[in-house]
Design an enzyme around this catalytic site. Structure first.
Site, PDB file in Angstrom:
ATOM      1  N   ASN A  18      44.519  16.625   8.420  1.00 40.12           N
ATOM      2  CA  ASN A  18      45.377  15.571   8.963  1.00 40.12           C
ATOM      3  C   ASN A  18      44.468  14.425   9.374  1.00 40.12           C
ATOM      4  OD1 ASN A  18      47.085  13.904  10.379  1.00 40.12           O
ATOM      5  ND2 ASN A  18      47.482  15.355  12.057  1.00 40.12           N
ATOM      6  N   TRP A  19      44.479  13.382   8.565  1.00 42.66           N
ATOM      7  CA  TRP A  19      43.575  12.253   8.842  1.00 42.66           C
ATOM      8  C   TRP A  19      44.011  11.449  10.066  1.00 42.66           C
ATOM      9  CZ3 TRP A  19      42.444   9.552   3.443  1.00 42.66           C
ATOM     10  CH2 TRP A  19      41.763  10.467   2.620  1.00 42.66           C
ATOM     11  N   LYS A  20      45.252  11.655  10.499  1.00 42.79           N
ATOM     12  CA  LYS A  20      45.822  10.848  11.593  1.00 42.79           C
ATOM     13  C   LYS A  20      45.693   9.352  11.236  1.00 42.79           C
ATOM     14  CE  LYS A  20      45.105  14.632  14.740  1.00 42.79           C
ATOM     15  NZ  LYS A  20      44.945  15.102  16.116  1.00 42.79           N
ATOM     16  N   HIS A 102      54.498  16.719  14.676  1.00 43.32           N
ATOM     17  CA  HIS A 102      53.161  16.777  15.283  1.00 43.32           C
ATOM     18  C   HIS A 102      53.264  16.379  16.756  1.00 43.32           C
ATOM     19  CE1 HIS A 102      48.984  15.970  16.203  1.00 43.32           C
ATOM     20  NE2 HIS A 102      48.679  16.704  15.142  1.00 43.32           N
ATOM     21  N   GLU A 104      51.601  14.533  18.524  1.00 45.79           N
ATOM     22  CA  GLU A 104      51.414  13.102  18.786  1.00 45.79           C
ATOM     23  C   GLU A 104      52.688  12.318  18.475  1.00 45.79           C
ATOM     24  OE1 GLU A 104      47.799  12.857  16.513  1.00 45.79           O
ATOM     25  OE2 GLU A 104      46.847  14.153  18.004  1.00 45.79           O
ATOM     26  N   GLU A 173      49.782  24.301  17.166  1.00 43.86           N
ATOM     27  CA  GLU A 173      48.713  23.430  17.649  1.00 43.86           C
ATOM     28  C   GLU A 173      48.869  23.242  19.151  1.00 43.86           C
ATOM     29  OE1 GLU A 173      47.057  20.718  14.352  1.00 43.86           O
ATOM     30  OE2 GLU A 173      48.840  19.749  15.151  1.00 43.86           O
ATOM     31  N   GLY A 179      41.783  17.641  19.515  1.00 45.26           N
ATOM     32  CA  GLY A 179      40.828  16.559  19.726  1.00 45.26           C
ATOM     33  C   GLY A 179      39.991  16.708  20.989  1.00 45.26           C
ATOM     34  N   SER A 215      40.999  21.505  17.235  1.00 45.93           N
ATOM     35  CA  SER A 215      39.537  21.592  17.264  1.00 45.93           C
ATOM     36  C   SER A 215      38.977  22.669  16.334  1.00 45.93           C
ATOM     37  CB  SER A 215      39.030  21.801  18.698  1.00 45.93           C
ATOM     38  OG  SER A 215      39.382  20.692  19.519  1.00 45.93           O
ATOM     39  N   GLY A 236      42.197  18.255  12.170  1.00 50.79           N
ATOM     40  CA  GLY A 236      42.187  16.829  12.440  1.00 50.79           C
ATOM     41  C   GLY A 236      40.807  16.238  12.212  1.00 50.79           C
ATOM     42  N   GLY A 237      40.071  16.052  13.304  1.00 57.44           N
ATOM     43  CA  GLY A 237      38.788  15.357  13.258  1.00 57.44           C
ATOM     44  C   GLY A 237      37.849  15.857  12.167  1.00 57.44           C
TER      45      GLY A 237
END
Ligand code: 13P
Length: 251
Positions: A18-20, A102, A104, A173, A179, A215, A236-237
């Site tokens: 997930n590049w966000k 998600h 977010e 999640e 993150g 993470s 993610g990251g």
């Protein structure tokens, strides 16, 4: 096919990046170059990219082991919804996947559990595989409400019925692990995944893949994937660096 309980083969693993809201044409080009080098392996792979870069992902990942998709979708089919993107449009662009719910989106856009379920249904109607994200906040976890929160988030999704639920993917999640560098321990994640598995099973969808996200990195992926109800990861990251993401896929 009749599958005997207890004799079920491991589900095909799935790792989704997930590049966000990250990237640019130039940055994505080198990331996609790195992904293209991957020979493929035993797991399904995909990246969920920002809308403007769907065409770049389609082009860059053509004839590779990677699928691609978006990070959100409208619950509506078409019409006067300025700024929204429909599931049919995503399918038109070649997407196979879309994240829905998600944390977010729930947090910054006040998406409700019912809207998330509506989005999952809209995605299925267009032939996409929705990845339904659930997870509790730190306050909810501290209060011992993890399983209750996840059950509440999943309820309208389960109400879509077995046919629908069998075609989607669930991602657990925990918000406190996103993150933050603070991963759930494999056992913590497994406990929640087992509860999710039981609720999926109760509507006849016990074989649905349940991903862990929060993470995940090359160092902790293997121990998470060793748990019986963790069928892959939503990353993610660490999905923004090809070498790190591919190391997770290799795990
Ligand atoms: P991180 O892997 O950066 O913690 O993000 C997890 C996530 O939100 C993936 O959807």
């Amino acid at each position: 096919m009749h599958i005997m309980p207890g004799l079920v083969a491991r589900k095909q693993r799935l790792v989704i990046g997930n590049w966000k809201m990250n990237g640019s044409l130039a940055q994505n080009a080198s990331l996609l170059d790195g992904l293209r080098a991957y020979p493929g392996g035993a797991c399904d792979l995909a990246v969920c990219v920002p809308y403007p870069y769907l065409a770049q992902a389609a082009y860059g990942l053509h004839n590779t082991a990677f699928g691609f998709g978006a990070q959100d979708v409208s619950q509506h089919d078409q019409g006067a919804y300025t700024g929204d993107v429909s599931a049919a449009m995503l399918a038109d662009m070649g997407c196979q996947w879309v994240l829905v719910g998600h944390s977010e989106r729930r947090q910054h856009h006040a998406e409700t559990d019912q809207q998330v379920a509506n989005k999952a249904q809209a995605a299925l109607n267009a032939g996409l595989t929705p990845v339904v994200c659930v997870g509790e906040t730190l306050a909810e976890q501290s209060a011992g409400h993890t399983l209750g929160v996840v059950a509440r988030q999943l309820a309208p999704v389960l109400a879509l019925g077995a046919d629908a639920v069998n075609q989607l993917v669930v991602a657990y999640e925990p918000v406190w692990a996103i993150g933050t560098g603070k991963t759930a321990t494999p056992q913590q994640a497994q406990d929640v995944h087992a509860a999710i598995r039981a609720s999926l099973d109760s509507v006849g969808a016990g074989q649905v893949r349940i991903l862990y996200g929060g993470s995940v990195n090359a160092g902790n992926a293997a121990s998470l994937f060793a748990m019986p109800d963790i069928d892959g990861a939503l990353v993610g990251g660490a999905s923004l660096q090809a070498s790190e993401f591919l190391a997770i896929a290799a795990a």
